[in-house]
Motif scaffolding. Sequence first.
Motif, PDB file in Angstrom:
ATOM      1  N   GLY A   1       0.811  -1.209   0.000  1.00  0.00           N
ATOM      2  CA  GLY A   1       0.000   0.000   0.000  1.00  0.00           C
ATOM      3  C   GLY A   1       0.844   1.258   0.000  1.00  0.00           C
ATOM      4  N   MET A   2       1.878   1.277   0.824  1.00  0.00           N
ATOM      5  CA  MET A   2       2.777   2.423   0.851  1.00  0.00           C
ATOM      6  C   MET A   2       3.482   2.600  -0.489  1.00  0.00           C
ATOM      7  N   THR A   3       3.957   1.499  -1.054  1.00  0.00           N
ATOM      8  CA  THR A   3       4.646   1.558  -2.345  1.00  0.00           C
ATOM      9  C   THR A   3       3.749   2.158  -3.422  1.00  0.00           C
ATOM     10  N   ASP A   4       2.516   1.707  -3.487  1.00  0.00           N
ATOM     11  CA  ASP A   4       1.585   2.185  -4.514  1.00  0.00           C
ATOM     12  C   ASP A   4       1.261   3.662  -4.325  1.00  0.00           C
ATOM     13  N   ILE A   5       1.048   4.078  -3.088  1.00  0.00           N
ATOM     14  CA  ILE A   5       0.686   5.471  -2.820  1.00  0.00           C
ATOM     15  C   ILE A   5       1.841   6.412  -3.151  1.00  0.00           C
ATOM     16  N   LEU A   6       3.057   6.040  -2.758  1.00  0.00           N
ATOM     17  CA  LEU A   6       4.206   6.906  -3.043  1.00  0.00           C
ATOM     18  C   LEU A   6       4.455   7.012  -4.550  1.00  0.00           C
ATOM     19  N   ALA A   7       4.262   5.917  -5.261  1.00  0.00           N
ATOM     20  CA  ALA A   7       4.478   5.949  -6.709  1.00  0.00           C
ATOM     21  C   ALA A   7       3.424   6.795  -7.410  1.00  0.00           C
ATOM     22  N   ALA A   8       2.194   6.747  -6.923  1.00  0.00           N
ATOM     23  CA  ALA A   8       1.093   7.469  -7.567  1.00  0.00           C
ATOM     24  C   ALA A   8       1.016   8.930  -7.150  1.00  0.00           C
ATOM     25  N   ASN A   9       1.724   9.296  -6.091  1.00  0.00           N
ATOM     26  CA  ASN A   9       1.649  10.672  -5.572  1.00  0.00           C
ATOM     27  C   ASN A   9       3.055  11.212  -5.315  1.00  0.00           C
ATOM     28  N   PRO A  10       3.783  11.551  -6.374  1.00  0.00           N
ATOM     29  CA  PRO A  10       5.186  11.972  -6.234  1.00  0.00           C
ATOM     30  C   PRO A  10       5.367  13.241  -5.409  1.00  0.00           C
ATOM     31  N   ASP A  11       4.323  14.030  -5.236  1.00  0.00           N
ATOM     32  CA  ASP A  11       4.440  15.266  -4.470  1.00  0.00           C
ATOM     33  C   ASP A  11       3.879  15.132  -3.051  1.00  0.00           C
ATOM     34  N   LEU A  12       3.628  13.908  -2.603  1.00  0.00           N
ATOM     35  CA  LEU A  12       3.105  13.690  -1.256  1.00  0.00           C
ATOM     36  C   LEU A  12       4.047  14.277  -0.211  1.00  0.00           C
ATOM     37  N   THR A  13       3.465  14.955   0.781  1.00  0.00           N
ATOM     38  CA  THR A  13       4.269  15.581   1.827  1.00  0.00           C
ATOM     39  C   THR A  13       4.609  14.609   2.943  1.00  0.00           C
ATOM     40  N   ALA A  14       3.648  13.786   3.346  1.00  0.00           N
ATOM     41  CA  ALA A  14       3.878  12.919   4.504  1.00  0.00           C
ATOM     42  C   ALA A  14       3.107  11.619   4.400  1.00  0.00           C
ATOM     43  N   PHE A  15       3.701  10.573   4.956  1.00  0.00           N
ATOM     44  CA  PHE A  15       3.072   9.263   5.081  1.00  0.00           C
ATOM     45  C   PHE A  15       3.139   8.883   6.551  1.00  0.00           C
ATOM     46  N   LEU A  16       1.979   8.625   7.146  1.00  0.00           N
ATOM     47  CA  LEU A  16       1.892   8.347   8.582  1.00  0.00           C
ATOM     48  C   LEU A  16       1.191   7.026   8.793  1.00  0.00           C
ATOM     49  N   SER A  17       1.876   6.094   9.457  1.00  0.00           N
ATOM     50  CA  SER A  17       1.295   4.777   9.731  1.00  0.00           C
ATOM     51  C   SER A  17       1.067   4.606  11.224  1.00  0.00           C
ATOM     52  N   THR A  18      -0.121   4.117  11.585  1.00  0.00           N
ATOM     53  CA  THR A  18      -0.458   3.950  12.999  1.00  0.00           C
ATOM     54  C   THR A  18       0.010   2.616  13.570  1.00  0.00           C
ATOM     55  N   GLY A  19       0.746   1.821  12.797  1.00  0.00           N
ATOM     56  CA  GLY A  19       1.214   0.540  13.302  1.00  0.00           C
ATOM     57  C   GLY A  19       2.530   0.115  12.687  1.00  0.00           C
ATOM     58  N   ALA A  20       3.238  -0.777  13.386  1.00  0.00           N
ATOM     59  CA  ALA A  20       4.562  -1.216  12.948  1.00  0.00           C
ATOM     60  C   ALA A  20       4.529  -2.096  11.720  1.00  0.00           C
ATOM     61  N   PHE A  21       3.336  -2.575  11.338  1.00  0.00           N
ATOM     62  CA  PHE A  21       3.223  -3.486  10.199  1.00  0.00           C
ATOM     63  C   PHE A  21       3.904  -2.948   8.953  1.00  0.00           C
ATOM     64  N   THR A  22       3.963  -1.645   8.798  1.00  0.00           N
ATOM     65  CA  THR A  22       4.603  -1.034   7.634  1.00  0.00           C
ATOM     66  C   THR A  22       6.085  -1.390   7.563  1.00  0.00           C
ATOM     67  N   GLN A  23       6.706  -1.610   8.706  1.00  0.00           N
ATOM     68  CA  GLN A  23       8.163  -1.791   8.759  1.00  0.00           C
ATOM     69  C   GLN A  23       8.598  -3.165   9.270  1.00  0.00           C
ATOM     70  N   TRP A  24       7.668  -4.087   9.500  1.00  0.00           N
ATOM     71  CA  TRP A  24       8.030  -5.411  10.023  1.00  0.00           C
ATOM     72  C   TRP A  24       9.029  -6.141   9.145  1.00  0.00           C
ATOM     73  N   PHE A  25       8.728  -6.178   7.849  1.00  0.00           N
ATOM     74  CA  PHE A  25       9.562  -6.940   6.920  1.00  0.00           C
ATOM     75  C   PHE A  25      10.670  -6.020   6.421  1.00  0.00           C
ATOM     76  N   ASP A  26      11.797  -6.108   7.090  1.00  0.00           N
ATOM     77  CA  ASP A  26      12.866  -5.127   6.934  1.00  0.00           C
ATOM     78  C   ASP A  26      13.321  -4.984   5.484  1.00  0.00           C
ATOM     79  N   ASN A  27      13.605  -6.084   4.826  1.00  0.00           N
ATOM     80  CA  ASN A  27      14.102  -6.002   3.448  1.00  0.00           C
ATOM     81  C   ASN A  27      13.068  -5.380   2.518  1.00  0.00           C
ATOM     82  N   ALA A  28      11.813  -5.817   2.664  1.00  0.00           N
ATOM     83  CA  ALA A  28      10.759  -5.290   1.795  1.00  0.00           C
ATOM     84  C   ALA A  28      10.564  -3.792   2.025  1.00  0.00           C
ATOM     85  N   TYR A  29      10.561  -3.369   3.293  1.00  0.00           N
ATOM     86  CA  TYR A  29      10.392  -1.950   3.577  1.00  0.00           C
ATOM     87  C   TYR A  29      11.555  -1.144   3.016  1.00  0.00           C
TER      88      TYR A  29
END
Length: 328
Positions: free
Chosen positions: A214-242
């Motif tokens: 989800g993060m990958t898709d949003i950043l690619a589709a919104n190159p001018d995005l100012t901030a990405f805020l995640s309410t849980g660690a799930f975004t960063q659990w898989f170290d290599n993928a993140y």
Amino acid sequence: MKKLMTTAILAAFVAPGMAAADYTFALVPKAMNNPFFDLARDGCYKAQEELADVTCEYIGPGEHTEMEQVQIVQDLISKGVDGIAVAPSNAPAMAKALQAAADAGIPVMTWDSDLLPEDAGLRTTYVGTYNYDIGVNLAKLVMARHPDGGTICLQTGGAAAANHNERLKGARDTLSGMDTGEPPGTALAGEGGWTEISGCPLITNDDGNVAVQGMTDILAANPDLTAFLSTGAFTQWFDNAYRQAIEPYKAKMDAGELTVVVADTLPMQMDQLKDGLANGNVGQRPFEMGYKAMFILKDIKEGKSVEDPIYTGLDVCNNDNADSCLGQ
């Protein structure tokens, strides 16, 4: 259809080598494939070592599955455990299940995530984070880097998870400078200078693969995005993928053009922060949650009064204090 765990399986999750105790207290996480909850498990087993008359029974769904968690709690009630500490994935559904615990006289407390206010009478206390403040502090980290506002994408866990909805509200209230309503709050459309982009908030159901994609898709589709805020660690659990997903944006993060902040301060997350692959983390103390839960359930079982709620504190980390922020 996934087969639900049965009562017969539950006993297998008592820590190896532990003798039967006077009290058996269950610690029920949202999922057992979650490194955050592993720390709570370790705290529970530590309390078991210190309390001669308590056995910690750590049991939950193999992965984030709301109805499987409800079934496990129902099985624990049927089994007649002496107390249950549960982190509800779906607060309304769990409340219906816990009515049976109340009818059976089984003490119940919540941890990490609470029931909805109207159902709070079904549990004696909550131990964990003041979840609203996670959102507040994540938003403050963003605002420190972008005082004039901008566009933002919020990412969250389960849509019915009370803790994540409280975090969303904390973030939205802080960014907007106003009360955005009942959790999870109302999406921002320019309030306080902040606008939530289309397609957000992203619902992950605590699935690390879904979160990274989800993060990958949003950043690619919104190159001018100012901030990405995640309410849980799930975004960063898989170290290599993140790392692979965020590395292309490191130059923008270094330049202050993009900010990425994520809840929790697990070891891999702190390494990512130190490497400049995140700009801030707001950490909870899951070991303390699991540890305290056993002592609290023992007090409740023995008729002692306990405080409600019991907060375990936060650690606010950024690129400048990453080496020293934990445990302050």
